[in-house]
Design a protein around this motif. Structure first.
Motif, PDB file in Angstrom:
ATOM      1  N   PHE A  70      56.293 -17.699 -36.263  1.00 30.51           N
ATOM      2  CA  PHE A  70      56.346 -16.546 -35.364  1.00 30.51           C
ATOM      3  C   PHE A  70      57.436 -15.586 -35.846  1.00 30.51           C
ATOM      4  CE2 PHE A  70      54.732 -20.112 -32.901  1.00 30.51           C
ATOM      5  CZ  PHE A  70      53.594 -19.570 -32.307  1.00 30.51           C
ATOM      6  N   SER A  71      57.023 -14.408 -36.282  1.00 34.00           N
ATOM      7  CA  SER A  71      57.981 -13.439 -36.797  1.00 34.00           C
ATOM      8  C   SER A  71      58.792 -12.827 -35.658  1.00 34.00           C
ATOM      9  CB  SER A  71      57.259 -12.319 -37.551  1.00 34.00           C
ATOM     10  OG  SER A  71      58.161 -11.276 -37.870  1.00 34.00           O
ATOM     11  N   PRO A  72      60.116 -12.755 -35.796  1.00 35.55           N
ATOM     12  CA  PRO A  72      60.932 -12.095 -34.773  1.00 35.55           C
ATOM     13  C   PRO A  72      60.523 -10.641 -34.522  1.00 35.55           C
ATOM     14  CG  PRO A  72      62.311 -13.382 -36.246  1.00 35.55           C
ATOM     15  CD  PRO A  72      60.936 -13.387 -36.838  1.00 35.55           C
ATOM     16  N   ARG A  73      59.918  -9.993 -35.522  1.00 31.89           N
ATOM     17  CA  ARG A  73      59.496  -8.599 -35.344  1.00 31.89           C
ATOM     18  C   ARG A  73      58.474  -8.449 -34.231  1.00 31.89           C
ATOM     19  NH1 ARG A  73      59.262  -9.006 -40.972  1.00 31.89           N
ATOM     20  NH2 ARG A  73      56.990  -9.171 -40.841  1.00 31.89           N
ATOM     21  N   ASN A  74      57.728  -9.541 -33.957  1.00 33.59           N
ATOM     22  CA  ASN A  74      56.673  -9.476 -32.947  1.00 33.59           C
ATOM     23  C   ASN A  74      57.083 -10.092 -31.612  1.00 33.59           C
ATOM     24  OD1 ASN A  74      54.916  -8.339 -34.890  1.00 33.59           O
ATOM     25  ND2 ASN A  74      54.365 -10.386 -35.643  1.00 33.59           N
ATOM     26  N   MET A  75      58.337 -10.539 -31.491  1.00 37.33           N
ATOM     27  CA  MET A  75      58.779 -11.196 -30.262  1.00 37.33           C
ATOM     28  C   MET A  75      59.184 -10.178 -29.208  1.00 37.33           C
ATOM     29  SD  MET A  75      61.034 -14.409 -31.704  1.00 37.33           S
ATOM     30  CE  MET A  75      60.273 -15.717 -32.697  1.00 37.33           C
ATOM     31  N   ARG A  76      58.975 -10.595 -27.936  1.00 32.57           N
ATOM     32  CA  ARG A  76      59.375  -9.776 -26.793  1.00 32.57           C
ATOM     33  C   ARG A  76      60.333 -10.578 -25.907  1.00 32.57           C
ATOM     34  NH1 ARG A  76      53.263  -7.964 -25.310  1.00 32.57           N
ATOM     35  NH2 ARG A  76      52.976 -10.147 -25.920  1.00 32.57           N
ATOM     36  N   GLU A  77      60.980  -9.860 -24.995  1.00 36.11           N
ATOM     37  CA  GLU A  77      62.044 -10.492 -24.214  1.00 36.11           C
ATOM     38  C   GLU A  77      61.558 -11.658 -23.363  1.00 36.11           C
ATOM     39  OE1 GLU A  77      64.707  -7.938 -22.124  1.00 36.11           O
ATOM     40  OE2 GLU A  77      64.601  -6.351 -23.623  1.00 36.11           O
ATOM     41  N   GLY A  78      60.319 -11.630 -22.932  1.00 41.79           N
ATOM     42  CA  GLY A  78      59.817 -12.696 -22.072  1.00 41.79           C
ATOM     43  C   GLY A  78      59.134 -13.827 -22.799  1.00 41.79           C
ATOM     44  N   ASP A  79      59.258 -13.890 -24.126  1.00 38.94           N
ATOM     45  CA  ASP A  79      58.596 -14.942 -24.894  1.00 38.94           C
ATOM     46  C   ASP A  79      59.418 -16.232 -24.899  1.00 38.94           C
ATOM     47  OD1 ASP A  79      56.658 -13.081 -25.485  1.00 38.94           O
ATOM     48  OD2 ASP A  79      57.311 -12.736 -27.553  1.00 38.94           O
ATOM     49  N   VAL A  80      58.724 -17.368 -24.846  1.00 37.65           N
ATOM     50  CA  VAL A  80      59.360 -18.683 -24.953  1.00 37.65           C
ATOM     51  C   VAL A  80      58.496 -19.555 -25.856  1.00 37.65           C
ATOM     52  CG1 VAL A  80      60.106 -20.763 -23.726  1.00 37.65           C
ATOM     53  CG2 VAL A  80      60.421 -18.520 -22.665  1.00 37.65           C
ATOM     54  N   TYR A  81      59.134 -20.285 -26.754  1.00 35.63           N
ATOM     55  CA  TYR A  81      58.430 -21.120 -27.724  1.00 35.63           C
ATOM     56  C   TYR A  81      58.856 -22.579 -27.535  1.00 35.63           C
ATOM     57  CZ  TYR A  81      57.808 -16.519 -29.737  1.00 35.63           C
ATOM     58  OH  TYR A  81      57.492 -15.190 -29.900  1.00 35.63           O
ATOM     59  N   MET A  82      58.014 -23.486 -28.016  1.00 29.09           N
ATOM     60  CA  MET A  82      58.364 -24.899 -27.897  1.00 29.09           C
ATOM     61  C   MET A  82      57.819 -25.696 -29.060  1.00 29.09           C
ATOM     62  SD  MET A  82      55.958 -26.749 -25.003  1.00 29.09           S
ATOM     63  CE  MET A  82      56.840 -28.291 -25.289  1.00 29.09           C
ATOM     64  N   VAL A  83      58.405 -26.877 -29.288  1.00 29.47           N
ATOM     65  CA  VAL A  83      57.960 -27.815 -30.303  1.00 29.47           C
ATOM     66  C   VAL A  83      58.520 -29.186 -29.932  1.00 29.47           C
ATOM     67  CG1 VAL A  83      59.965 -27.383 -31.793  1.00 29.47           C
ATOM     68  CG2 VAL A  83      57.870 -28.272 -32.809  1.00 29.47           C
ATOM     69  N   ASN A  84      57.796 -30.257 -30.292  1.00 26.94           N
ATOM     70  CA  ASN A  84      58.344 -31.609 -30.101  1.00 26.94           C
ATOM     71  C   ASN A  84      58.060 -32.531 -31.279  1.00 26.94           C
ATOM     72  OD1 ASN A  84      55.597 -32.346 -29.807  1.00 26.94           O
ATOM     73  ND2 ASN A  84      56.077 -33.874 -28.245  1.00 26.94           N
ATOM     74  N   ASP A  85      57.354 -32.042 -32.295  1.00 24.46           N
ATOM     75  CA  ASP A  85      56.905 -32.894 -33.394  1.00 24.46           C
ATOM     76  C   ASP A  85      58.027 -33.092 -34.413  1.00 24.46           C
ATOM     77  OD1 ASP A  85      55.625 -34.074 -35.594  1.00 24.46           O
ATOM     78  OD2 ASP A  85      53.732 -33.088 -35.125  1.00 24.46           O
ATOM     79  N   PRO A  86      58.413 -34.353 -34.704  1.00 28.11           N
ATOM     80  CA  PRO A  86      59.466 -34.600 -35.699  1.00 28.11           C
ATOM     81  C   PRO A  86      59.140 -34.035 -37.070  1.00 28.11           C
ATOM     82  CG  PRO A  86      58.999 -36.589 -34.450  1.00 28.11           C
ATOM     83  CD  PRO A  86      57.935 -35.604 -34.079  1.00 28.11           C
ATOM     84  N   TYR A  87      57.860 -33.929 -37.387  1.00 34.61           N
ATOM     85  CA  TYR A  87      57.492 -33.373 -38.690  1.00 34.61           C
ATOM     86  C   TYR A  87      57.547 -31.853 -38.706  1.00 34.61           C
ATOM     87  CZ  TYR A  87      56.326 -38.150 -39.852  1.00 34.61           C
ATOM     88  OH  TYR A  87      56.407 -39.511 -40.084  1.00 34.61           O
ATOM     89  N   TYR A  88      57.953 -31.258 -37.581  1.00 37.15           N
ATOM     90  CA  TYR A  88      58.276 -29.842 -37.501  1.00 37.15           C
ATOM     91  C   TYR A  88      59.722 -29.655 -37.047  1.00 37.15           C
ATOM     92  CZ  TYR A  88      53.328 -28.636 -38.070  1.00 37.15           C
ATOM     93  OH  TYR A  88      52.044 -28.491 -38.555  1.00 37.15           O
TER      94      TYR A  88
END
Length: 539
Positions: A70-88
């Motif tokens: 996810f490029s920071p250029r396309n992020m907005r103030e209300g965006d939230v991301y998540m991950v839980n995979d050890p291979y990531y």
């Protein structure tokens, strides 16, 4: 600079307090199995709450994978991301990492993140820590980097997938939303800081602080002797022990930490994620070479870690990996042994723990599924100047035990004993801390998972100190028959079964013959003296 950095540290602490208060599960609310931090816009940790060391090293790797997708250029103030995979870049599947961008004056100046251990994310056994898993697909729901909240709007389809895969869906939803809310706390506080300092000043300060930490650590490394320092531990999960070997060598202004001689990955969950291994390195460096320096990712730039693939510290996909924290106990132990020659006043002997005990089934009072588990503390290792602390989780984890009252109010279980194992610390000029005895009486039929830590070899001593006593687990069924658990195991037990776990004690430091007479008398007065049984075990 001081005002901005202390404000960022305060934001991390406020995030963590909000997460603990608003979560539902005992794992977060009582045990505080969570951490929070703030990154720069490039994804480097700049400030962190002083909670769980292994989490803070992990979150840096996870954000790197998020920024790749996810490029920071396309992020907005209300965006939230998540991950839980050890291979990531994550630790193990129950650890959810939630990240959101921090905007000031329309510009991303950094990111805020929280990491929390969710009690159950599916998989083949309650609490998602199966002892007999052979690949990660058996351990629960894998979530690669995804956008969970888009411009303030929750992706309800993703949320539904997550909660449906848990045995405790309402608890998952509550804890997940608590994590999302912590990002909002940080975003609000950054807006307030922006009004005082502006985006440029905040970003410049973050960058400057990281550069200063890097330069300071490189200066210390440059003055170290040009020698190779080695340490080792036996990563013990019962039956087979895997060598964890590390060599530390200063080269110019870089500290090279080499795990090339470490043993191969296992076919069990007893493998460490790369991120968890790096977290052990960062903590060991922080309390030795980098003592007194500002803690941030600038320190990491001066460290080169060699971590061959296919080892227990960097397993090949799709290896099971849920017991990463238990492996990390031994990684840290090996690092302490290696640093002992350089920094004898700042290291500790091996610390004990019982591993992770998980259980679940159907609650007879509610008719609903339940799942619970906890990493059990033991005795901390002794140092050059003090006995080890008793009843502590190993340093890399830094967790709390769940209070007896919280367990008995929410689960069909009764805690019949909760005390120190007073003959379990390793002897030495300074003795190791004592392990814990925790006895669980099951009030319904349950499925149990034992990811046992240190059942064969107790934690190592340093400078002539003796090993601590190993972990012992006894399962006594209602008829009075007892069986011993001495390796990773999954069993089903009947209502009325008593499970008694005695966790490993810490290693001693120095020759036991040099122990101060007053210290020996104090131990005897408190009932801490070494019994004949302890001498037999430690021998």
């Amino acid at each position: 600079m001081e005002l901005i950095m202390n404000s960022l540290g305060g934001i991390c602490e406020e995030m963590a307090d909000a997460l603990v208060r608003s979560s539902r599960s005992p794992n977060i609310k009582e045990r505080r199995d969570c951490s929070c931090c703030v990154y720069t816009a490039k994804g480097e940790i700049v400030a962190q709450a002083e909670h769980i060391p292994i989490h803070l090293g992990v979150m840096a790797g996870a954000l790197r994978f998020i920024l790749e997708d996810f490029s920071p250029r396309n992020m907005r103030e209300g965006d939230v991301y998540m991950v839980n995979d050890p291979y990531y870049g994550a630790n193990h599947l129950p650890d959810f990492i939630i990240v959101g961008p921090l905007f000031v004056e329309g510009t991303i100046v950094g990111f805020a993140a929280s990491m929390a251990h969710h009690t159950d994310v599916g998989g083949m056994s309650p609490r998602s820590m199966p002892a007999n898993a052979t690949e990660i697909f058996q351990e629960g729901l894998r979530i690669p980097p995804i956008k969970l909240v888009d411009d303030g709007v929750l992706n309800e389809a993703v949320e539904r997938i997550i909660v449906t895969n848990s045995r405790l869906p309402e608890e998952r939803r509550a804890d997940l939303m608590a994590q999302v809310a912590t990002v909002a706390v940080a975003q609000k506080r950054l807006q307030e800081m922006g009004a005082l300092y502006g985006a440029g000043e905040i970003a410049a300060t973050m960058s400057d602080v990281l550069d200063r930490s890097e330069a300071a650590l490189r200066g210390v490394i440059g003055a170290l002797p040009r020698q190779r320092f080695e340490g080792a531990s036996l990563a013990d999960f019962g039956g087979t022990s895997i060598p964890v070997c590390v060599a530390i060598e200063p080269r110019d202004d870089t500290l090279v930490i080499d795990f090339s001689d470490t043993g191969a990955q296992t076919s069990s969950p007893f493998n460490s994620s790369v991120a968890a291994t790096l977290a052990c390195v960062f903590m060991a460096v922080r309390i030795t070479v980098a003592e007194g320096l500002a803690v941030n990712a600038g320190l990491y730039r001066a460290i080169e870690v060699k971590l061959p693939a296919g080892t227990i510290l960097n397993p090949d996909f799709p290896a099971a990996i849920s017991a990463a924290a238990q492996v990390s106990y031994h990684t840290f132990e090996a690092l302490m042994a290696a640093f002992a020659a350089l920094y004898p006043n700042q290291v500790i002997a091996g610390s004990g723990g019982g591993g992770v005990f998980s259980f679940g089934g159907t609650n007879p009072e509610t008719g609903r599924l339940f799942a619970y588990g906890e990493a059990l503390g033991g005795g901390s290792g002794a140092s050059v100047s003090a006995d080890g602390e008793s009843g502590m989780i190993p340093p890399i984890a830094n967790l709390h035990d769940t209070p007896v009252e919280a367990l008995e109010m929410s689960l069909p279980v009764r805690i019949e004993r909760y005390e120190l194992v007073e003959d379990s610390g390793g002897a030495g000029k300074f003795r190791g801390g004592f392990g814990l005895r925790r006895a669980f009486r099951m009030l319904t039929d349950v499925r149990c998972s034992f990811q046992v830590s240190m059942p064969t070899h107790g934690p190592i001593g340093l400078a002539g100190g003796q090993r601590g006593r190993r972990t012992e687990i006894a399962v006594t069924n209602p008829s009075g028959t007892t069986r011993r658990i001495d390796r990773f195991s999954e069993i089903t037990v009947d209502s009325g079964t008593l499970i008694t776990i005695e966790t490993a004690g810490g290693g001693g430091y120095g020759d036991a013959e040099e122990r101060d007479g007053q210290a020996q008398r104090d131990d005897a007065r408190r009932g801490y003296g070494f019994t004949p049984r302890a001498r037999e075990v430690l021998a």
